[in-house]
Write a protein that holds these residues in place. Structure first.
Motif, PDB file in Angstrom:
ATOM      1  N   LYS A   1      -1.137   5.219  -1.592  1.00 53.79           N
ATOM      2  CA  LYS A   1      -1.935   5.735  -2.704  1.00 53.79           C
ATOM      3  C   LYS A   1      -2.450   7.141  -2.457  1.00 53.79           C
ATOM      4  N   ALA A   2      -2.742   7.466  -1.222  1.00 56.60           N
ATOM      5  CA  ALA A   2      -3.326   8.789  -0.922  1.00 56.60           C
ATOM      6  C   ALA A   2      -2.382   9.917  -1.325  1.00 56.60           C
ATOM      7  N   GLU A   3      -1.106   9.687  -1.215  1.00 57.36           N
ATOM      8  CA  GLU A   3      -0.148  10.730  -1.591  1.00 57.36           C
ATOM      9  C   GLU A   3       0.170  10.669  -3.057  1.00 57.36           C
TER      10      GLU A   3
ATOM     11  N   ASN B   1       6.243   3.467  -2.042  1.00 56.84           N
ATOM     12  CA  ASN B   1       7.053   4.651  -1.788  1.00 56.84           C
ATOM     13  C   ASN B   1       7.544   5.164  -3.127  1.00 56.84           C
ATOM     14  N   VAL B   2       7.213   6.418  -3.420  1.00 59.27           N
ATOM     15  CA  VAL B   2       7.632   7.027  -4.682  1.00 59.27           C
ATOM     16  C   VAL B   2       8.401   8.291  -4.351  1.00 59.27           C
TER      17      VAL B   2
ATOM     18  N   LYS C   1      10.813  14.753  -2.995  1.00 58.45           N
ATOM     19  CA  LYS C   1       9.968  14.384  -1.862  1.00 58.45           C
ATOM     20  C   LYS C   1       9.556  12.920  -1.983  1.00 58.45           C
ATOM     21  N   THR C   2       9.476  12.232  -0.843  1.00 56.77           N
ATOM     22  CA  THR C   2       9.005  10.854  -0.819  1.00 56.77           C
ATOM     23  C   THR C   2       7.518  10.845  -0.525  1.00 56.77           C
TER      24      THR C   2
END
Length: 44
Positions: A42-44, A31-32, A37-38
């Motif tokens: 990896k896809a995000e 979670n970044v 925005k969170t």
């Protein structure tokens, strides 16, 4: 400076502009929080 390997890998990927290697420094469930925005995984 003695940094953990994952940090060395992250910095190298960033300096090489390698988005694939950069993403590989994170887990599938990471979670970044960035720019209000969170982002999850990896896809995000």
């Amino acid at each position: 400076m003695n940094l953990p390997q994952v940090i060395k890998d992250l910095v190298k990927a960033q300096n090489d502009f390698d988005s694939t290697d950069f993403a590989n420094c994170f887990s599938e469930t990471a979670n970044v929080f960035d720019e209000g925005k969170t982002h999850t995984g990896k896809a995000e």
